[in-house]
Design a protein around this motif. Structure first.
Motif, PDB file in Angstrom:
ATOM      1  N   ASN A 289       0.808  -1.226   0.000  1.00 40.73           N
ATOM      2  CA  ASN A 289       0.000   0.000   0.000  1.00 40.73           C
ATOM      3  C   ASN A 289       0.839   1.274   0.000  1.00 40.73           C
ATOM      4  OD1 ASN A 289      -2.271  -1.639   0.111  1.00 40.73           O
ATOM      5  ND2 ASN A 289      -2.343  -1.603   2.353  1.00 40.73           N
ATOM      6  N   LYS A 290       2.178   1.104  -0.136  1.00 40.13           N
ATOM      7  CA  LYS A 290       3.109   2.232  -0.212  1.00 40.13           C
ATOM      8  C   LYS A 290       3.132   3.095   1.047  1.00 40.13           C
ATOM      9  CE  LYS A 290       2.963   2.280  -5.227  1.00 40.13           C
ATOM     10  NZ  LYS A 290       2.745   3.017  -6.458  1.00 40.13           N
ATOM     11  N   GLU A 291       2.794   2.475   2.203  1.00 40.32           N
ATOM     12  CA  GLU A 291       2.913   3.193   3.474  1.00 40.32           C
ATOM     13  C   GLU A 291       4.368   3.274   3.897  1.00 40.32           C
ATOM     14  OE1 GLU A 291       0.286   1.535   6.486  1.00 40.32           O
ATOM     15  OE2 GLU A 291      -1.086   0.902   4.897  1.00 40.32           O
ATOM     16  N   ILE A 292       5.178   2.339   3.420  1.00 39.00           N
ATOM     17  CA  ILE A 292       6.625   2.361   3.657  1.00 39.00           C
ATOM     18  C   ILE A 292       7.331   2.252   2.309  1.00 39.00           C
ATOM     19  CG2 ILE A 292       6.590   1.426   5.995  1.00 39.00           C
ATOM     20  CD1 ILE A 292       7.189  -1.332   4.787  1.00 39.00           C
ATOM     21  N   LYS A 293       8.582   2.699   2.271  1.00 37.11           N
ATOM     22  CA  LYS A 293       9.328   2.672   1.007  1.00 37.11           C
ATOM     23  C   LYS A 293      10.185   1.426   0.846  1.00 37.11           C
ATOM     24  CE  LYS A 293       9.615   7.659   0.216  1.00 37.11           C
ATOM     25  NZ  LYS A 293      10.516   8.797  -0.075  1.00 37.11           N
TER      26      LYS A 293
END
Length: 883
Positions: A289-293
Motif C-alpha cells: 500500500n506504499k505506506e513504507i518505502k
C-alpha cells in the motif's frame, strides 16, 4: 472458458514461456520449468492443469500444489482462487496453522486443488478419508524447488512423492527460478525441461560508499561508525531515488540492527522468519500500500510473495552465493521483460571482492552446484514410521523399495536401511519381526513430533503488552546469554518485563541488543573464493580500472581495494592463485582462498594435529580467505600441511571426523539428530544433557553417522579439502614472521552486529546509567531528594550537613533497605563519590558486589565502567532468566 477467466484476472494472452509449457503439460510430460522471478512460472504450470481438471470434471483432490513457505500459501491461494472462482473449481490451503474445523471440512469435501507444504503433505497419507482421496490426484506442482533440493525437507518430499505413486499415477511439474538444472531434473524425475526463452536483464552495481562530511554528524547522532553512517546514507539515497526497495541482508540479526538505524532516516519495516505471521503480513501490506518505502528482509522475501512493485533491490554486504544474488535481484522489475536493478553495498575488502566475483558469475550464468542430502538417516527413520502408520504391518523389503525409489536414497544399501530399522526397534519406536515392520504405541507420537526436518530449538513468543500482539519469537540461546533489559525486534527496541512461557515486552526508546537466531550463516563456495584470489592478482597487475570496467565496482570501492593490495605487495606475496601465505608468530594466519567449507575442514584438522603435537589446545578462526591458529608458529603449520598431503583419503576423512566430533557445533547437531531419530524427547533441554558422554555412548549408532553426514553436507567439503592438500606441493608457500595487510583484514565479510565496537556498546551503557533516576537519602536526618544521576553533585546533606548520604537507583525506595544497608551505601558514596552511584544503578549489582568493584584499581574511568558492564552481564547470564 479458461481464456475468459484469465482475462478477468489480467492475463490477456500467454507469454512465450507459458505457451511452451502449455503444450508439454497438455501432452502429459513431467516438466521442470526454470525461469526468473516474475516470468509467470506459476501460471505456466497452472493454466493447462486447471483447464484439464475443468474439462475432465475431475473430482476429489486432483491437484496438490506444494510450496516451501506458508507465506507463499497465502499468496498462491489469492492468485489461484482468482482463476478458479471464474471457472468453478474449489481450492483450499492446508498447513500446520489450518484449523481443526477446516481440516475436517477438507476430509469430508476434498477440494479439487490443495495447496500445502512438504511437512503437511506427509499427513495426507494418514487420514482415512484423505488417504482414499489421494487416488484422485492427477497433478503435483512443486514450487520454488531451489528452496527444497538442498534441504532435508526436499528429501522428505522426494519420499512422499514415491509414496503417492503407490496410490495413483500423476504428472509432476516442478518450478524454479535459479537452480542447478541437471541435478534437479534427476531429483524430481522430470523428462522435459523448459527454460525461459527470454533472457532476464540485470543491472548490478557494487558500491563502497565514500564517507562525506554529512556522515560524520549522522554517525554521532546514530552512535555508529562513520563508514556505517555512509552506508546508511547511501541506502537512504537509493530508496528515495527509486521509491520502493527490498533491502536484503544475510542474517536476521543484521536485518534487525540495520532496520533499527534506517528507521530514523526513511520509512522501513523488517521481514524475516522469526517475526510472527501477523507482523509479516502487516509489513507486506504496508509495502504493497506504499505506506513504507522499503522492507529490510532475509531469504523470507527471496520467494515469490506478492508485495506489489519493487523498483530496486539493495543487497547489504556480499550475497555469498551466485544463486542467491540472482534470486534476490530478480525481485525488482518483477517481470521477465523488465530490467532488474540491484545495488550491493559493501563494507570491507573481502566483502567488495567477493561481491564483484559473484556479480560477474551471475552475468555469465555460472551457478553453484546443488548439495543434496544423500541417504539422510533421520529422514529415513521418520519416513519408516510414517509408512507404518499409513500401511500398518508391512514387509521391510517393500518399505525399502519405496524409499529407495526417491532420488536422495537411490544409493541406500540394504545394510544401512536395516541398521536404522534395528536401531528404531531397539528403542521401541517400531517392531521388526520375521521380515515385517510393525508400528508400536510410540510410533505415532514419534512421527508427528519429528515431522519437521527444520532443527528444533526451544523458542519463546514475544508479546507486546501494549497491543497484546505476538510480534515474534526469541531462541532459548538468546535469552540465556542476553545481557540487559532491552533488545531489538521488528526494527524497534523493546524492554523485557518478564519471561516465563512467553516474553512480555513494552516499547522502549533506547538502544537494544540484537537477538541471534540459529543456523543463519551463508557459506561462501569454493569457486567464488578461488576467483577472489585470482582477482587480487589481476588488480595488482592492471590496477583499479580493471575492477571498475569488468566487475561493475564504483570508483571509491576500486580505489580502496587497489590501495590495500598495493600496500601489501610492497613487502609480501599476494595470497591467491598458486600462492599461499603463512604469517604471524604466536597467532598464525594461513591465507588460502578456498571458501568456508574447505577452510573449516583444513582449520579443524590442522588445529587437531597442532594440539596433539604441542600438548596445548590450539583454537581456530576461519573465513573464506584465511584461517587463524592460536597458539602456533608458521613452521609447524607448514609441516602439518605437508604431512596431510601424504595421507590417504580414508585417513584424512577419519581425522576430519575426529576434529569435528569434538566441537560444540557437532554436539548441538548430535542432540538434534538424537531428537529427530526418537532417542531423546523433543522437550529435553540441552543444558540437562552431558553431550560428550552421549556422543561416546552412541558412537556406533545411526545417530552419530547421521550427525557426521549432516555436517559434511551442510558445512564441510572434505573432498575439495583433500584435493587441496594433495596439490600442496604445486603451490608457492611464503612464510612471514609478521602480520600482512591482507592477512589482517577483519575475518570474513563485515557483519554489522559483530562489527559494533565494544567501545560503542560501552558508550550506550554509560549513557543509560547517566539517565538513571537516583534517590539521595540522608541517613542522619532522613531527608530524601530525587534527580538524574548525571546531575548528581551532592557531597553533604543540605539540611543537616551530614556526609552520610545513601545514593542508589530510584527503582527501589529507601524503605526497602535495612538501616545497616543504608549506612553501608552511604559509606560507599562518602569514599567513592559518584562512582558508587554508578555501581548501585547497574542492573543486578548489590552492596557486596559494588564494594568489590569499587575497591579495584582503574587507570581510567572507562575501565571502571567495563567492570560494571561485565558484572551486569554476568548477573543476567547466571540468573534463571527473570524469575
Amino acid at each position: 472458458m479458461i481464456a475468459e477467466a484469465l482475462k478477468k484476472v489480467g492475463i490477456e494472452e500467454l507469454n512465450q514461456l507459458q505457451k511452451e509449457a502449455y503444450g508439454l503439460i497438455k501432452k502429459g510430460s513431467d516438466v521442470l520449468i526454470v525461469a526468473p522471478t516474475g516470468s509467470g512460472k506459476t501460471e505456466a504450470a497452472l493454466i493447462p492443469v486447471l483447464e484439464t481438471i475443468k474439462e475432465k470434471n475431475l473430482e476429489g483432490i486432483a491437484l496438490i500444489y506444494v510450496t516451501p513457505l506458508r507465506a507463499l500459501n497465502r499468496d498462491l491461494l489469492r492468485r489461484i482462487s482468482a482463476i478458479c472462482d471464474e471457472i468453478g473449481l474449489s481450492v483450499a490451503v492446508r498447513h500446520s496453522d489450518t484449523s481443526e474445523r477446516e481440516r475436517k471440512k477438507q476430509s469430508e469435501e476434498p477440494p479439487q486443488i490443495l495447496i500445502t507444504t512438504p511437512e503437511t503433505f506427509q499427513i495426507l497419507f494418514l487420514g482415512k478419508k484423505l488417504k482414499k482421496g489421494l487416488k484422485n490426484v492427477k497433478f503435483v506442482v512443486v514450487d520454488e524447488v531451489h528452496e527444497l533440493v538442498e534441504s532435508e525437507r526436499g528429501v522428505q518430499l522426494a519420499v512422499a512423492l514415491e509414496r503417492l505413486r503407490e496410490y495413483t499415477k500423476f504428472q509432476l511439474i516442478a518450478l524454479s527460478a535459479t537452480v542447478d538444472v541437471d541435478k534437479v531434473l534427476r531429483f524430481f524425475k522430470c523428462k522435459e525441461l523448459i527454460l525461459s526463452p527470454l533472457e532476464k536483464k540485470y543491472i548490478f552495481k557494487v558500491i563502497k560508499p565514500e564517507v562525506k562530511e554529512e556522515d560524520l554528524e549522522l554517525a554521532r547522532n546514530l552512535m555508529v561508525e562513520e563508514s556505517f553512517a555512509a552506508e546508511l546514507r547511501k541506502i537512504k539515497e537509493i530508496v528515495e531515488e527509486y521509491g520502493s526497495a527490498l533491502i536484503f541482508v544475510n542474517t536476521r540479526q543484521t536485518a534487525e540492527f540495520l532496520a533499527s538505524k534506517l528507521k530514523k532516516l526513511v520509512p522501513v519495516e523488517v521481514h524475516h522468519g522469526s517475526l510472527s505471521k501477523e507482523v509479516r503480513i502487516e509489513n507486506e501490506k504496508k509495502f504493497l500500500n506504499k505506506e513504507i518505502k522499503a522492507l529490510v528482509c532475509t531469504s523470507s522475501m527471496e520467494l515469490g510473495i506478492d508485495i506489489g512493485h519493487v523498483n530496486v533491490v539493495i543487497q547489504y554486504n556480499s550475497p555469498r552465493e551466485v544463486v542467491r544474488l540472482i534470486q534476490r535481484a530478480g525481485r525488482s522489475g518483477h517481470r521477465i521483460d523488465k530490467v532488474s536493478v540491484c545495488y550491493i553495498i559493501t563494507s570491507s575488502f573481502d566483502d567488495l571482492l567477493e561481491s564483484a566475483v559473484i556479480v560477474k558469475k551471475a552475468l555469465k550464468g555460472e551457478l553453484e552446484e546443488s548439495r543434496i542430502h544423500e541417504n539422510s538417516l533421520d529422514v529415513l527413520a521418520n519416513q519408516i514410521a510414517g509408512i507404518l502408520l499409513e500401511k500398518g504391518k508391512i514387509e521391510a523389503s517393500r518399505v525399502y523399495s519405496i524409499i529407495k525409489r526417491a532420488y536422495p536414497f537411490r544409493k541406500l544399501s540394504w545394510e544401512s536401511f536395516m541398521k536404522v530399522v534395528e536401531f528404531l526397534d531397539s528403542i521401541n519406536l517400531i517392531t521388526y519381526r520375521d521380515g515385517l515392520l510393525i508400528p508400536t504405541r510410540k510410533t505415532r507420537s514419534y512421527f508427528f513430533e519429528n515431522i519437521s526436518m527444520i532443527p528444533d530449538e526451544k523458542s519463546y513468543p514475544v508479546r507486546d503488552v501494549v497491543t497484546g500482539k505476538i510480534i515474534g519469537v526469541l531462541d532459548e540461546k538468546f535469552l540465556q546469554t542476553f545481557s540487559g533489559e532491552l533488545f531489538t525486534m521488528k526494527g524497534d527496541v523493546w524492554r523485557v518485563l518478564s519471561v516465563d512461557e512467553e516474553v512480555k515486552v513494552s516499547p522502549a526508546l533506547a538502544e537494544g541488543a540484537v537477538p541471534s537466531w540459529v543456523g543463519e550463516e551463508i557459506p561462501v563456495p569454493y569457486e567464488v573464493a578461488d576467483e577472489v584470489g585470482l582477482l587480487r592478482k589481476a588488480i595488482l597487475a592492471y590496477g583499479r580500472e580493471y575492477l571498475i570496467k569488468n566487475y561493475f565496482v564504483n570508483e571509491e570501492g576500486a580505489k580502496f581495494v587497489e590501495e590495500l593490495i598495493k600496500e601489501h605487495a610492497k613487502k609480501f606475496a599476494v595470497p591467491g592463485g598458486g600462492e599461499i601465505v603463512i604469517e604471524g608468530e604466536k597467532e598464525v594466519t594461513l591465507n588460502v582462498c578456498l571458501g568456508h567449507r574447505v577452510n573449516e575442514v583444513l582449520g579443524r584438522v590442522v588445529a587437531l594435529l597442532l594440539s596433539a603435537r604441542s600438548g596445548r589446545n590450539v583454537s581456530i578462526e576461519f573465513d573464506p580467505y584465511r584461517i587463524k591458529f592460536n597458539p602456533a608458529n608458521c613452521e609447524d603449520v607448514a609441516r602439518v600441511l605437508d604431512e596431510l598431503s601424504r595421507l590417504s583419503f580414508e585417513q584424512f576423512r577419519e581425522l576430519v571426523v575426529r576434529a569435528v566430533s569434538e566441537t560444540k557445533l557437532f554436539q548441538w547437531k548430535f542432540v538434534h539428530v538424537a531428537k529427530k531419530m526418537g532417542y531423546l524427547s523433543k522437550e529435553i533441554e540441552v543444558s540437562r544433557i552431558n553431550v560428550q558422554n552421549l556422543v561416546k555412548k552412541l558412537m556406533d549408532t545411526p545417530i552419530f553417522e547421521e550427525a557426521v553426514r549432516e555436517m559434511f553436507t551442510e558445512r564441510l567439503d572434505v573432498e575439495k579439502a583433500y584435493e587441496f592438500v594433495k596439490r600442496i606441493k604445486n603451490f608457492e608457500i611464503h612464510v612471514y614472521q609478521e602480520k600482512t595487510p591482507i592477512g589482517s583484514v577483519s575475518q570474513g565479510s563485515f557483519d554489522i552486529v559483530a562489527g559494533k565496537r565494544e567501545e560503542a556498546i560501552l558508550d550506550h551503557f554509560i549513557q543509560r546509567l547517566e539517565e538513571e533516576n537516583v534517590w539521595i537519602y540522608c541517613v542522619n536526618c532522613k531527608l530524601r531528594m530525587r534527580k538524574k544521576l548525571r546531575h548528581l553533585s551532592e557531597s553533604f546533606c543540605p539540611r543537616c550537613k551530614s556526609r552520610m548520604l545513601a545514593v542508589f537507583s530510584a527503582r527501589r525506595n529507601p524503605e526497602e533497605f535495612s538501616e545497616k544497608e543504608l549506612f553501608r551505601i552511604a559509606e560507599l558514596y562518602r569514599v567513592h563519590g559518584k562512582k558508587a552511584a554508578y555501581a548501585l544503578c547497574t542492573y543486578g549489582i548489590g552492596v557486596d558486589t559494588a564494594t568489590k568493584i569499587l575497591s579495584g584499581f582503574y587507570p581510567e574511568n572507562r575501565e571502571f565502567f567495563k567492570s560494571l558492564l561485565e558484572a551486569e552481564k554476568n548477573y543476567i547470564r547466571t540468573r534463571k532468566f527473570w524469575s
